[in-house]
Design a protein around this motif. Sequence first.
Motif, PDB file in Angstrom:
ATOM      1  N   GLY A 261      15.978   0.948   5.732  1.00  0.00           N
ATOM      2  CA  GLY A 261      14.641   0.409   5.938  1.00  0.00           C
ATOM      3  C   GLY A 261      13.750   0.462   4.716  1.00  0.00           C
ATOM      4  N   VAL A 262      14.063   1.317   3.733  1.00  0.00           N
ATOM      5  CA  VAL A 262      13.189   1.455   2.573  1.00  0.00           C
ATOM      6  C   VAL A 262      13.060   0.145   1.806  1.00  0.00           C
ATOM      7  CG1 VAL A 262      15.038   2.217   1.012  1.00  0.00           C
ATOM      8  CG2 VAL A 262      12.671   2.914   0.570  1.00  0.00           C
ATOM      9  N   GLU A 263      14.067  -0.717   1.946  1.00  0.00           N
ATOM     10  CA  GLU A 263      14.035  -2.001   1.243  1.00  0.00           C
ATOM     11  C   GLU A 263      12.948  -2.927   1.779  1.00  0.00           C
ATOM     12  OE1 GLU A 263      16.258  -2.757   4.948  1.00  0.00           O
ATOM     13  OE2 GLU A 263      16.286  -1.141   3.476  1.00  0.00           O
ATOM     14  N   GLY A 264      12.280  -2.538   2.868  1.00  0.00           N
ATOM     15  CA  GLY A 264      11.245  -3.377   3.462  1.00  0.00           C
ATOM     16  C   GLY A 264       9.888  -3.266   2.797  1.00  0.00           C
ATOM     17  N   VAL A 265       9.726  -2.368   1.841  1.00  0.00           N
ATOM     18  CA  VAL A 265       8.417  -2.202   1.191  1.00  0.00           C
ATOM     19  C   VAL A 265       7.902  -3.503   0.570  1.00  0.00           C
ATOM     20  CG1 VAL A 265       7.163  -0.976  -0.637  1.00  0.00           C
ATOM     21  CG2 VAL A 265       8.776   0.264   0.807  1.00  0.00           C
ATOM     22  N   PRO A 266       8.735  -4.313  -0.108  1.00  0.00           N
ATOM     23  CA  PRO A 266       8.205  -5.554  -0.701  1.00  0.00           C
ATOM     24  C   PRO A 266       7.594  -6.528   0.295  1.00  0.00           C
ATOM     25  CG  PRO A 266      10.311  -5.017  -1.700  1.00  0.00           C
ATOM     26  CD  PRO A 266      10.128  -4.076  -0.545  1.00  0.00           C
ATOM     27  N   LEU A 267       7.878  -6.374   1.578  1.00  0.00           N
ATOM     28  CA  LEU A 267       7.282  -7.259   2.573  1.00  0.00           C
ATOM     29  C   LEU A 267       5.770  -7.078   2.675  1.00  0.00           C
ATOM     30  CD1 LEU A 267      10.033  -6.887   5.319  1.00  0.00           C
ATOM     31  CD2 LEU A 267       9.542  -8.955   4.013  1.00  0.00           C
ATOM     32  N   ALA A 268       5.256  -5.982   2.110  1.00  0.00           N
ATOM     33  CA  ALA A 268       3.810  -5.726   2.131  1.00  0.00           C
ATOM     34  C   ALA A 268       3.128  -6.225   0.864  1.00  0.00           C
ATOM     35  CB  ALA A 268       3.551  -4.229   2.296  1.00  0.00           C
ATOM     36  N   ALA A 269       3.836  -6.977   0.018  1.00  0.00           N
ATOM     37  CA  ALA A 269       3.310  -7.322  -1.305  1.00  0.00           C
ATOM     38  C   ALA A 269       2.003  -8.105  -1.243  1.00  0.00           C
ATOM     39  CB  ALA A 269       4.356  -8.117  -2.085  1.00  0.00           C
ATOM     40  N   GLU A 270       1.886  -9.052  -0.310  1.00  0.00           N
ATOM     41  CA  GLU A 270       0.669  -9.870  -0.258  1.00  0.00           C
ATOM     42  C   GLU A 270      -0.549  -9.081   0.198  1.00  0.00           C
ATOM     43  OE1 GLU A 270       0.776 -13.711   1.591  1.00  0.00           O
ATOM     44  OE2 GLU A 270       2.801 -14.108   0.860  1.00  0.00           O
ATOM     45  N   GLU A 271      -0.325  -7.949   0.840  1.00  0.00           N
ATOM     46  CA  GLU A 271      -1.436  -7.140   1.340  1.00  0.00           C
ATOM     47  C   GLU A 271      -1.673  -5.904   0.476  1.00  0.00           C
ATOM     48  OE1 GLU A 271      -0.917  -7.649   6.069  1.00  0.00           O
ATOM     49  OE2 GLU A 271       0.923  -7.542   4.903  1.00  0.00           O
ATOM     50  N   ALA A 272      -0.974  -5.841  -0.665  1.00  0.00           N
ATOM     51  CA  ALA A 272      -1.071  -4.685  -1.542  1.00  0.00           C
ATOM     52  C   ALA A 272      -2.139  -4.880  -2.609  1.00  0.00           C
ATOM     53  CB  ALA A 272       0.278  -4.432  -2.211  1.00  0.00           C
ATOM     54  N   LYS A 273      -2.662  -3.759  -3.114  1.00  0.00           N
ATOM     55  CA  LYS A 273      -3.531  -3.771  -4.268  1.00  0.00           C
ATOM     56  C   LYS A 273      -2.651  -3.774  -5.521  1.00  0.00           C
ATOM     57  CE  LYS A 273      -7.002  -0.899  -1.903  1.00  0.00           C
ATOM     58  NZ  LYS A 273      -7.670   0.431  -1.904  1.00  0.00           N
ATOM     59  N   ASP A 274      -2.878  -4.710  -6.396  1.00  0.00           N
ATOM     60  CA  ASP A 274      -2.129  -4.815  -7.648  1.00  0.00           C
ATOM     61  C   ASP A 274      -0.622  -4.658  -7.403  1.00  0.00           C
ATOM     62  OD1 ASP A 274      -1.492  -5.043 -10.306  1.00  0.00           O
ATOM     63  OD2 ASP A 274      -2.211  -3.057 -10.870  1.00  0.00           O
ATOM     64  N   PRO A 275      -0.019  -5.573  -6.635  1.00  0.00           N
ATOM     65  CA  PRO A 275       1.382  -5.408  -6.254  1.00  0.00           C
ATOM     66  C   PRO A 275       2.348  -5.339  -7.433  1.00  0.00           C
ATOM     67  CG  PRO A 275       0.621  -7.643  -5.788  1.00  0.00           C
ATOM     68  CD  PRO A 275      -0.585  -6.838  -6.136  1.00  0.00           C
ATOM     69  N   VAL A 276       2.014  -5.966  -8.540  1.00  0.00           N
ATOM     70  CA  VAL A 276       2.913  -5.949  -9.694  1.00  0.00           C
ATOM     71  C   VAL A 276       3.140  -4.523 -10.179  1.00  0.00           C
ATOM     72  CG1 VAL A 276       3.127  -6.648 -12.111  1.00  0.00           C
ATOM     73  CG2 VAL A 276       2.363  -8.296 -10.400  1.00  0.00           C
ATOM     74  N   ARG A 277       2.113  -3.682 -10.100  1.00  0.00           N
ATOM     75  CA  ARG A 277       2.261  -2.287 -10.518  1.00  0.00           C
ATOM     76  C   ARG A 277       2.576  -1.353  -9.355  1.00  0.00           C
ATOM     77  NH1 ARG A 277      -2.707  -1.300 -14.863  1.00  0.00           N
ATOM     78  NH2 ARG A 277      -2.067  -2.900 -16.372  1.00  0.00           N
ATOM     79  N   SER A 278       1.908  -1.563  -8.234  1.00  0.00           N
ATOM     80  CA  SER A 278       2.047  -0.614  -7.127  1.00  0.00           C
ATOM     81  C   SER A 278       3.386  -0.712  -6.420  1.00  0.00           C
ATOM     82  CB  SER A 278       0.915  -0.812  -6.111  1.00  0.00           C
ATOM     83  OG  SER A 278       0.947  -2.115  -5.548  1.00  0.00           O
TER      84      SER A 278
END
Length: 511
Positions: A261-278
């Motif tokens: 399940g850890v591979e699911g983190v990128p699914l939150a990219a659009e709702e993340a702050k500064d996704p390129v770094r975070s």
Amino acid sequence: MATENRTGPTNPEGTPGTAGPADGQEPVGATGTQGTPGAPGPEGADYLRRRALRRGSAGWLLLTGLGVAYVVSGDFSGWNVGLAKGGFGGLAIATLLMGVMYACLVFALAELSAILPTAGGGYGFARRALGTWGGFLTGTAILIEYILAPAAISIFIGDYVESLNLFGLTSGWPVYLACFVIFIGIHLWGVGEALRFSLVVTAIAVAALLIFAVGAFTEFSADHLNDIPVEQGAFGANSWLPFGLIGIWSAFPFGMWFFLGVEGVPLAAEEAKDPVRSMPRALSISMAVLILLALLTFFAATGARGSAAVQDAGNPLVVALQGDGAATGLSRFVNYAGLAGLVASFFSLIYAGSRQLFALSRAGYLPRFLSLTSRRKAPYLGLLIPGAIGFALAASTGNGARMLNIAVFGATISYALMALSHIVLRRREPELPRPYRTPGGVVTSSTAFVLALFALVATFLVDTTAAFTALVVYGVALAYFAFYSRHRLVASAPEEEFAALAAAEAELERK
């Protein structure tokens, strides 16, 4: 600047993702199988505005908590069945290999998510690298994982509620329904609130695992590790590998439970702050935490009471703490914390499934109405419909283990395709701007790819029925795509636009 265009579509604020079209412009409509923009779609200029998520809701800490939440229930139960397949040595080697697979995959995904930080996650990466078919194959496999896993976990929550005698409830459809209604309701409230709730529950579960390890290690004995009888005639069998070398392979799916399940983190990219770094930061920290928890849980539980004692237990950590069968204060605490771990994983997997469904629907791979968002920017149909399917499966079958095995089958397919996407993009587009670069490059992603294929085959060794059931579901989805949706893709969806930019640049280079 040219480099900005190659990192994906941007909204007016410059953040990659799903912004609506500029004032006075129509969105690009449906696309054909080659991704060529067609006539403007029937939705009109507000198509993407009606499918926008709430940006900036999650920093690296909430994303890290999300990554751990996906997985933490697997530390409390499920992994121990691998002892019955491979013994201590077999499961230990399987867990090590699966840990390597996930670590390599996470490094590859960290690079890909920095290139294309959208809600599509694995689908978006594969769409750019492998085309529309590759994108759909990957997205559907992820969707199978994230719809089936919450259904299975709701059953496990029911079992825990019954065993703890909470409110006199027994495991059954009322408990499953309550899980889906309450936790989907929190998601509908808002993503920021949902992820903060998930972080709190996950922190409780992680603290409980650390406390469990401290208590269990006081009873640790190396003699307990290899106390499963050796199966006579098994090739390579010994006290550490009681079922022989094949036991290592059979234990692969259970070694995955420490990381699934850890591979699911990128699914939150659009709702993340500064996704390129975070995003790379959250993925790396999540994986480090999960490796530590896996080591502590595995050795503490087997060393305290013995591999034979915990191999078939529904609550192995509690069994490891109760040598004579009498409950202790610590075992009761761990039992309640196990329920918290299940809730954390259930809650976060619902989130992941809704975002993957949202992205596939927004781009036209699935019916477009599924990607509509509410006033609070939650994909309400993407939450409600998978939830209804999950509840129906849980209530009608009651077979959590079978559903988890189907979920693992989907997961392994997606892992192989996401790793392959990294390899293809590195080879085909070496000059693509990469804010984060995977250590080891294609060697790292190739390792993940090979191990994912071995894990996929291992699912047939564990549960042939589950594997073939997943294949049938996969086949139905592919038929829908082949005969219908691939002719109706939405070119203005971020993942599709990103792929179209690559195709246009390649065409210019050929000229």
